[in-house]
Design a protein around this motif. Structure first.
Motif, short mmCIF file in Angstrom:
data_model
loop_
_atom_site.label_atom_id
_atom_site.label_comp_id
_atom_site.label_asym_id
_atom_site.label_seq_id
_atom_site.Cartn_x
_atom_site.Cartn_y
_atom_site.Cartn_z
N ASN A 1 41.49 6.17 11.69
CA ASN A 1 41.09 6.52 10.32
C ASN A 1 40.92 5.32 9.41
O ASN A 1 40.31 5.43 8.34
N GLY A 2 41.49 4.18 9.80
CA GLY A 2 41.43 2.99 8.96
C GLY A 2 42.37 3.05 7.79
O GLY A 2 42.35 2.19 6.90
N THR A 3 43.23 4.08 7.76
CA THR A 3 44.20 4.23 6.68
C THR A 3 45.33 5.12 7.18
O THR A 3 45.27 5.66 8.29
N MET A 4 46.35 5.30 6.35
CA MET A 4 47.46 6.16 6.71
C MET A 4 47.83 6.99 5.49
O MET A 4 47.90 6.47 4.37
N THR A 5 48.04 8.29 5.69
CA THR A 5 48.43 9.18 4.59
C THR A 5 49.66 9.99 5.00
O THR A 5 50.03 10.04 6.18
N THR A 6 50.25 10.65 4.01
CA THR A 6 51.39 11.51 4.33
C THR A 6 50.93 12.70 5.20
O THR A 6 51.72 13.19 6.01
N LYS A 7 49.70 13.13 5.04
CA LYS A 7 49.18 14.21 5.89
C LYS A 7 49.24 13.79 7.35
O LYS A 7 49.64 14.56 8.22
N ASP A 8 48.86 12.53 7.64
CA ASP A 8 48.95 12.02 9.00
C ASP A 8 50.39 12.03 9.49
O ASP A 8 50.68 12.42 10.63
N ILE A 9 51.30 11.60 8.64
CA ILE A 9 52.71 11.52 9.01
C ILE A 9 53.26 12.90 9.36
O ILE A 9 53.92 13.08 10.40
N PHE A 10 52.98 13.88 8.52
CA PHE A 10 53.50 15.23 8.79
C PHE A 10 52.84 15.86 10.02
O PHE A 10 53.49 16.55 10.80
N GLU A 11 51.55 15.61 10.20
CA GLU A 11 50.86 16.15 11.38
C GLU A 11 51.44 15.56 12.66
O GLU A 11 51.68 16.27 13.65
N LEU A 12 51.67 14.25 12.66
CA LEU A 12 52.22 13.60 13.85
C LEU A 12 53.67 14.02 14.09
O LEU A 12 54.09 14.16 15.24
N ALA A 13 54.41 14.24 13.02
CA ALA A 13 55.79 14.72 13.17
C ALA A 13 55.79 16.11 13.81
O ALA A 13 56.59 16.39 14.72
N ASP A 14 54.88 16.97 13.36
CA ASP A 14 54.77 18.32 13.94
C ASP A 14 54.39 18.26 15.41
O ASP A 14 54.76 19.14 16.20
N ALA A 15 53.64 17.21 15.77
CA ALA A 15 53.21 17.06 17.16
C ALA A 15 54.27 16.40 18.03
O ALA A 15 54.06 16.20 19.24
#
Length: 319
Positions: A211-225
Motif C-alpha cells: 500500500n505504500g503506507t500503514m493505517t489502523t485499518k491495516d493493523i486491525f485487519e491483520l490482527a483479525d487474521a
C-alpha cells in the motif's frame, strides 16, 4: 413559528453547521471549508454568511453554539490559541455575536462533542461521564455532577495528555509519553513501524510495501487474521486505555464511559478489550456501576453539543 438553535463545529478541514430544534433534532446541516488564509481571519464572517443564506425572514433563532479547537475560555468564548486553524487571541463569541446579533456560546470542540453525545447519544444524560475520542489524537471530556469540567483555564479533560511513560515518545505538546502517542491512530501506526523494524519479514511489512503506507485499518485487519505483531499492538493499546480510564474513574466515579472516534470504529472486539482492561484495573465499587459504551453520534456530536450550549446557557428562556 419554529424556534431554532444553530450548532457549529469548527474543524481543521471543514466547519460543520446545523440548524436544530430545541430538542436537538437536526432540521438542516451542511459543511463549508475551513479557510486558513490570513491566520483564519475569514472563518467567522464566512460562517455567518453561510448561515444567513439558509435562514428566511421568519426564522426565530435563540442563539448560536460553537465547538472550536484549541485553548478556550468557555465563560467568555475567547480562543487563546488554535494552532491548526491559525487563531491566536480571537474573541470568537464577541465577534460572531456582533455580526449576527445573536447570543453566542463557545466550548472546546472535544467538550462540545461530549455534551452532544451525552444529550442525544450514548450518554443518555448521565450526570457523571468520561468520554474518549480516539482519532489522529486522543480527545476527551469529563462531566461531573451534571456539569462539563473546564478547569481553571480550560485544560481539564485533556485525557490524551495523561502521561503513561515519562521516557516515551515525544508528543506534540512538548512532553513525552502522553496517552495519544500510543493510543491514537498516529500512535498505533508508530507502534507498527517499530514492529516492522524488528520483524522485516512480517505481514505488516508486506502490507506496508503493498500500500505504500500503514493505517489502523491495516493493523486491525491483520490482527483479525492472526498476525502476532498486530495482535500485540491492539492488546497493548486496549490495555493502556483501560488503565487510564480506571484511574480517571477512581477520581470522577462515572456511570458511563464513552469511546468514540475513528479508531473506536474498528469494531466491538476492540471496545470489549478496553472494557476488559478497565475491569482489571478499576476499583470494584467504581466498576460495578459504570458502563463502557461506543459513542453513536459520529461527526454530528460536535454541532449537537454546540447547540446544547445554547440550551444550557439560556435555560431561563422559553424555547
Amino acid at each position: 413559528m419554529m424556534t431554532s438553535i444553530i450548532g457549529i463545529d469548527i474543524g481543521g478541514t471543514t466547519v460543520k453547521i446545523g440548524i436544530m430544534d430545541p430538542d436537538g433534532h437536526i432540521m438542516d446541516k451542511w459543511e463549508i471549508p475551513t479557510n486558513h488564509a490570513n491566520n483564519g481571519a475569514y472563518i467567522i464572517p464566512e460562517i455567518w454568511q453561510s448561515v444567513s443564506q439558509k435562514l428566511d425572514s421568519t426564522a426565530v433563532i435563540k442563539g448560536i453554539g460553537i465547538g472550536a479547537p484549541g485553548f478556550i475560555d468557555s465563560s467568555t468564548g475567547y480562543v487563546y490559541e488554535a494552532v491548526n486553524i491559525g487563531w491566536k487571541n480571537v474573541a470568537l463569541a464577541d465577534e460572531l455575536q456582533t455580526i449576527s446579533g445573536l447570543p453566542v456560546f463557545v466550548a472546546n470542540d472535544a467538550n462540545a462533542a461530549v455534551l452532544g453525545e451525552n444529550w442525544k447519544g450514548a450518554g443518555e444524560n448521565a450526570r457523571n461521564l468520561i468520554a474518549l475520542t480516539l482519532g489522529t489524537g486522543v480527545g476527551g471530556g469529563l462531566i461531573v455532577n451534571g456539569d462539563m469540567v473546564d478547569g481553571e483555564n480550560g485544560m481539564a479533560g485533556e485525557i490524551g495528555h495523561t502521561t503513561i511513560d515519562p521516557d516515551g515518545y515525544l508528543c506534540n505538546c512538548g512532553r513525552r509519553g502522553c496517552l495519544e502517542t500510543v493510543a491514537s491512530a498516529t500512535g498505533m501506526v508508530r507502534q507498527a513501524m517499530e514492529k516492522m523494524e524488528k520483524k522485516p519479514n512480517s505481514p505488516l511489512v508486506s502490507r506496508y510495501k503493498q500500500n505504500g503506507t500503514m493505517t489502523t485499518k491495516d493493523i486491525f485487519e491483520l490482527a483479525d487474521a492472526g498476525d502476532e505483531s498486530c495482535e500485540e499492538i491492539v492488546a497493548y493499546t486496549a490495555d493502556i486505555l483501560g488503565l487510564i480510564i480506571a484511574n480517571i474513574a477512581t477520581i470522577t466515579n462515572p456511570s458511563k464511559v464513552l469511546i468514540g472516534g475513528g479508531v473506536s470504529q474498528a469494531g466491538e472486539d476492540f471496545v470489549k478489550l478496553i472494557d476488559a482492561a478497565f475491569s482489571r484495573y478499576a476499583l470494584k465499587r467504581v466498576r460495578h456501576i459504570c458502563e463502557l459504551k461506543t459513542a453513536r453520534l459520529g461527526n454530528d456530536a460536535g454541532m449537537i453539543g454546540a447547540a446544547f450550549l445554547v440550551r444550557q446557557r439560556l435555560d431561563h428562556l422559553t424555547f
